[in-house]
Design an enzyme around this catalytic site. Sequence first.
Site, PDB file in Angstrom:
ATOM      1  N   ILE A 119       0.833  -1.199   0.000  1.00 23.51           N
ATOM      2  CA  ILE A 119       0.000   0.000   0.000  1.00 23.51           C
ATOM      3  C   ILE A 119       0.867   1.249   0.000  1.00 23.51           C
ATOM      4  CG2 ILE A 119      -1.704   1.312   1.328  1.00 23.51           C
ATOM      5  CD1 ILE A 119      -2.828  -1.320   2.344  1.00 23.51           C
ATOM      6  N   GLY A 120       1.968   1.220   0.750  1.00 22.47           N
ATOM      7  CA  GLY A 120       2.815   2.393   0.894  1.00 22.47           C
ATOM      8  C   GLY A 120       3.410   2.884  -0.409  1.00 22.47           C
ATOM      9  N   LYS A 163      13.312  -0.132   2.539  1.00 26.02           N
ATOM     10  CA  LYS A 163      12.137   0.184   1.727  1.00 26.02           C
ATOM     11  C   LYS A 163      11.865   1.681   1.703  1.00 26.02           C
ATOM     12  CE  LYS A 163       9.422  -4.092   1.983  1.00 26.02           C
ATOM     13  NZ  LYS A 163       8.118  -4.679   2.366  1.00 26.02           N
ATOM     14  N   ASP A 208       0.917  -3.777   7.992  1.00 29.44           N
ATOM     15  CA  ASP A 208       0.387  -5.135   7.977  1.00 29.44           C
ATOM     16  C   ASP A 208       0.542  -5.783   9.350  1.00 29.44           C
ATOM     17  OD1 ASP A 208       3.105  -5.440   8.115  1.00 29.44           O
ATOM     18  OD2 ASP A 208       3.287  -6.774   6.372  1.00 29.44           O
ATOM     19  N   ASN A 209       0.691  -4.968  10.390  1.00 28.03           N
ATOM     20  CA  ASN A 209       0.980  -5.455  11.732  1.00 28.03           C
ATOM     21  C   ASN A 209      -0.035  -4.864  12.700  1.00 28.03           C
ATOM     22  OD1 ASN A 209       2.186  -5.234  14.473  1.00 28.03           O
ATOM     23  ND2 ASN A 209       3.890  -6.320  13.529  1.00 28.03           N
ATOM     24  N   ARG A 213      -0.329  -1.012  14.343  1.00 32.12           N
ATOM     25  CA  ARG A 213      -1.527  -0.207  14.082  1.00 32.12           C
ATOM     26  C   ARG A 213      -2.118   0.327  15.376  1.00 32.12           C
ATOM     27  NH1 ARG A 213      -4.437  -4.178   9.667  1.00 32.12           N
ATOM     28  NH2 ARG A 213      -3.710  -3.140   7.784  1.00 32.12           N
ATOM     29  N   CYS A 249     -12.222   5.287  17.239  1.00 29.70           N
ATOM     30  CA  CYS A 249     -10.795   5.058  17.033  1.00 29.70           C
ATOM     31  C   CYS A 249     -10.590   3.663  16.452  1.00 29.70           C
ATOM     32  CB  CYS A 249     -10.019   5.234  18.339  1.00 29.70           C
ATOM     33  SG  CYS A 249     -10.091   3.818  19.465  1.00 29.70           S
ATOM     34  N   CYS A 264      -1.040 -29.530  23.051  1.00 31.36           N
ATOM     35  CA  CYS A 264      -1.245 -30.981  23.013  1.00 31.36           C
ATOM     36  C   CYS A 264      -1.766 -31.426  21.658  1.00 31.36           C
ATOM     37  CB  CYS A 264      -2.198 -31.402  24.123  1.00 31.36           C
ATOM     38  SG  CYS A 264      -3.818 -30.608  24.049  1.00 31.36           S
ATOM     39  N   CYS A 527      -9.894   4.760  23.782  1.00 34.73           N
ATOM     40  CA  CYS A 527     -10.246   6.184  23.712  1.00 34.73           C
ATOM     41  C   CYS A 527     -11.262   6.586  24.772  1.00 34.73           C
ATOM     42  CB  CYS A 527     -10.758   6.544  22.313  1.00 34.73           C
ATOM     43  SG  CYS A 527     -12.293   5.743  21.828  1.00 34.73           S
TER      44      CYS A 527
END
Length: 699
Positions: A119-120, A163, A208-209, A213, A249, A264, A527
């Site tokens: 996206i960036g 990047k 993507d994290n 975010r 938010c 297990c 918030c």
Amino acid sequence: MEPSLLPWIHLRAADHIGLLASPFPRNSQLLEPVFPFPLSRRNSPRRCYRVGLGDGRHSCFDFRGASCFARKRASGSARGPTSCRMASDRRRSKGFRWTDALRERIRSAKVLMVGAGGIGCELLKTLVLSGFRDVEMIDMDTIETSNLNRQFLFRKHHVGKSKAQVAKEAVLKFCPEANVVAHHGNVKESTFDVDFFRRFDVVMNGLDNLEARRHVNRLCLAADVPLVESGTTGYLGQVTVHIKGTTECFECQPKPAPKSYPVCTIRNTPDKPIHCIVWAKDLLFNRLFGKQDEVTDLDEQREQEGEANGDRAPEQAFFQKKEEESALEYAERVFNRVFSTDIEKVNGMAELWKTRSPPTALCLSELMGKNTTAIASCLVPNTFSATKHLNMNNDHGLWSPADCARVFLCCVRLFLETRPGDLGHAVFDKDDRLAVEFVTAAANLRSYNYNIPPQSLFDAKGMAGNIVHAVATTNAIVAGLIAVEGIKILEKQPSKALMTYVLQFPSNGKLLQPVEPAPPNERCYVCRRSQLVLSIDTSSATLGQVVVDVIKKRMSVNSPSIILGDNILYEEGDSLEPDETELYLRNSRKSLCDLPGGGVTHSSILAVSDYEQHFECELVVCHVDTIDEEEHPDGFILEGKVPEAKAEEADGERKRKAEDEDDDVVVTTGPLDSERTAKKPRLDEGTGADAKERVEIVL
């Protein structure tokens, strides 16, 4: 000519086709494929395209983003500029007028971009071509080969470089007048604090994290800076706008927690391909090639079983290569242990197989026969792939058990003979071809043990690396929508903001679904500072486990401070003294019920805060004796609704405490409290009525 409302367009010159997007449908469509053709470019280097808009109208778009205007041609009349207005007031209310004042506002705006990936790249290009001239971006990643199919600002010779820096250099080649500042670092570093965020007019996320975010969301709230959030998953995407006090938010609505699996199940009773892949990646790969002293949850269970049987040391030593062994002999010994001996041992646990089919051991000699020639043959110089060495070049095909065995043995041999420097500290990387081949082969062999469908190399790589394969055009559409919402924010008219969802298939004739942003959720623990409820066994769980698994991983708090009543149980930060650090380290090893101040027991309320994030909330602890591991493999339940009976007790405790407090006097009980008051003042000091609402979201 009166400026028109600006539709957003994304054109790819290579294939001479574009997508026209608008916040509202045109002929029941929000995305319209268009076929541009070049206009006359006499005495002008600009690359313009004329795009049909229907009803005899067309628009001219300058690729440099310097102009956008509409024309209308009447039947039998000469072409000429006329007024162009949207047909309905509803459409106009959510658009914006492309005026000289707006252009100047865009040019002078300070924009922070977080993320320079799929996206960036599209967003940075779109911003500078739309007139933005002051952009800063943050990204901690370096360019990988797998990025090149969609992150178009990067080339093969950029692999391994920052990047953010490469994206800046690429953009300045076609827009040298832009002021682009690149930061190669983690947005959670203390350098990028609240004061840093206050410098910007708008923040645009392309992350993507989930943890990052959440961190950016909290800093934007603290700095009172609007945030435009985004994300894509294949053909799906969304762009959301978050303005403090006006819209919800980022954390007002629950986000799905990362999927985890019972230990297990992974160790003894897998029934899905992902269980086998997690086993191969997190257990076997680390056992053979990772740090010898690094212990995972899977290892802990094996060690507990080994200690019970008195064979812990042999268990650890088995996976170490003997000096007299060849690489191939070592690989065969490991194969026979994990896919034959261990399976037979599990098969003997009759209570596990009352309602399911038992596993079947694999015999290496039967699988291989005499087909070991290719594995034992001399390696070609610079061989980094087992499948290439074995001439297995179809990444989308399924391997037979014999194929998996050959790849497994060859991978182990290649690691030992061609990458000895990596042994002992190797970490799985989805872009490490040999590591992916090993995990795929080991996971498929285990799948054949348990009669689970095997996966191709391509699919296994996506599952092991948590990859959702990106689509470049989705990123481009989302980047355009981010820029549109950013321009609306610069207009100082938040009522025009829209949350837009990109769909794979049309819904009611629409591929884009714009919706009005919701107001802040009064039960949001970020918030609105409400309460969360933690159900956990306080007698066995340690404070350290709560800090790592609950507060840091689930709540995305970076540097937590935890207070119980008047006692500071835990704190992090560079300003701590050595004795403070030692005190909090000792506390982290204690069970919750054994902590100072009477311990954390049923209905205890922990005050959790992060000074850097300007974050605070209350954590109500509920003791439970047992938790269903299958349903809650993390060993705890984090939710938002305080049990009614306990809520009354908590309110009573707060009232009793309030009666003993003096509004004009601050009482400290020791040097640590007074030092903390000087270094890190409470954010809600003097507002004791905060967070009385009960949260009802479930994380």
